[in-house]
Design a protein around this motif. Structure first.
Motif, mmCIF file in Angstrom:
data_model
loop_
_atom_site.group_PDB
_atom_site.id
_atom_site.type_symbol
_atom_site.label_atom_id
_atom_site.label_comp_id
_atom_site.label_asym_id
_atom_site.label_seq_id
_atom_site.Cartn_x
_atom_site.Cartn_y
_atom_site.Cartn_z
ATOM 1 N N HIS A 16 0.826 -1.197 0.000
ATOM 2 C CA HIS A 16 0.000 0.000 0.000
ATOM 3 C C HIS A 16 0.865 1.253 0.000
ATOM 4 C CE1 HIS A 16 0.843 -0.163 4.340
ATOM 5 N NE2 HIS A 16 0.583 1.144 4.338
ATOM 6 N N ASN B 155 -9.930 4.451 0.728
ATOM 7 C CA ASN B 155 -9.101 3.437 0.085
ATOM 8 C C ASN B 155 -9.636 2.994 -1.273
ATOM 9 O OD1 ASN B 155 -7.431 3.380 2.383
ATOM 10 N ND2 ASN B 155 -8.830 1.973 3.394
ATOM 11 N N GLN C 249 -8.756 -0.263 -4.056
ATOM 12 C CA GLN C 249 -8.089 -1.566 -4.182
ATOM 13 C C GLN C 249 -7.655 -1.795 -5.625
ATOM 14 O OE1 GLN C 249 -8.142 -4.042 -1.388
ATOM 15 N NE2 GLN C 249 -6.398 -4.644 -2.618
ATOM 16 N N LEU D 184 -3.207 -1.522 -2.103
ATOM 17 C CA LEU D 184 -4.163 -0.549 -1.609
ATOM 18 C C LEU D 184 -3.606 0.864 -1.785
ATOM 19 C CD1 LEU D 184 -6.914 -0.793 -0.112
ATOM 20 C CD2 LEU D 184 -5.636 -0.582 2.010
ATOM 21 N N GLN E 151 -4.270 4.507 -0.447
ATOM 22 C CA GLN E 151 -4.958 5.146 0.668
ATOM 23 C C GLN E 151 -4.830 6.659 0.515
ATOM 24 O OE1 GLN E 151 -2.844 2.812 3.876
ATOM 25 N NE2 GLN E 151 -4.983 2.584 4.504
#
Length: 124
Positions: free
Chosen positions: A7, A39, A41, A47, A49
């Protein structure tokens, strides 16, 4: 286990607007959000963010490898929405795409001013 990318936090002036922008352009899935994060995906569990930091946002560059079909759809969305884009990272070839590295690529900005790149072939 080898290292994989999991992420990153992308600074935004409006986290909802930025997440919506990325979901639209990348055809990415909405993900559960928590705390100060909204978030998104990507494939393989990556991820994105989005958060609104209490400091000035410094421009970052994020490049996304996409297949030819997604590139075509995403590029059409850029054109349809009147999003300024370039064939090069320096903005010298506006309104164009490139065919470098055996594929196609395009550069543009997200709502917070980050430099984004879509490419259909990896550099290496």
């Amino acid at each position: 286990m080898s290292a994989t990318f999991n992420h990153t936090i992308i600074a935004s002036t409006n986290r909802e607007e930025s997440a919506r922008f990325y979901r639209t352009i990348l055809e990415a899935a909405e993900a559960p959000s928590w705390g100060p994060f909204t978030n998104v995906q990507l494939a393989d569990g990556v991820l994105l963010q989005f958060a609104e930091p209490p400091v000035d946002i410094q421009m970052q560059h994020y490049a996304f490898l996409v297949d030819d079909e997604l590139f075509d759809r995403a590029y059409q969305r850029l054109v349809d929405q009147g999003i300024e884009h370039w064939a090069d990272p320096f903005g010298k070839r506006p309104g164009e795409t490139n065919t470098e590295h055996g594929g196609r690529g395009v550069y543009f900005r997200d709502p917070a001013g980050h430099g984004l790149e879509l490419l259909t072939r990896p550099y290496l």
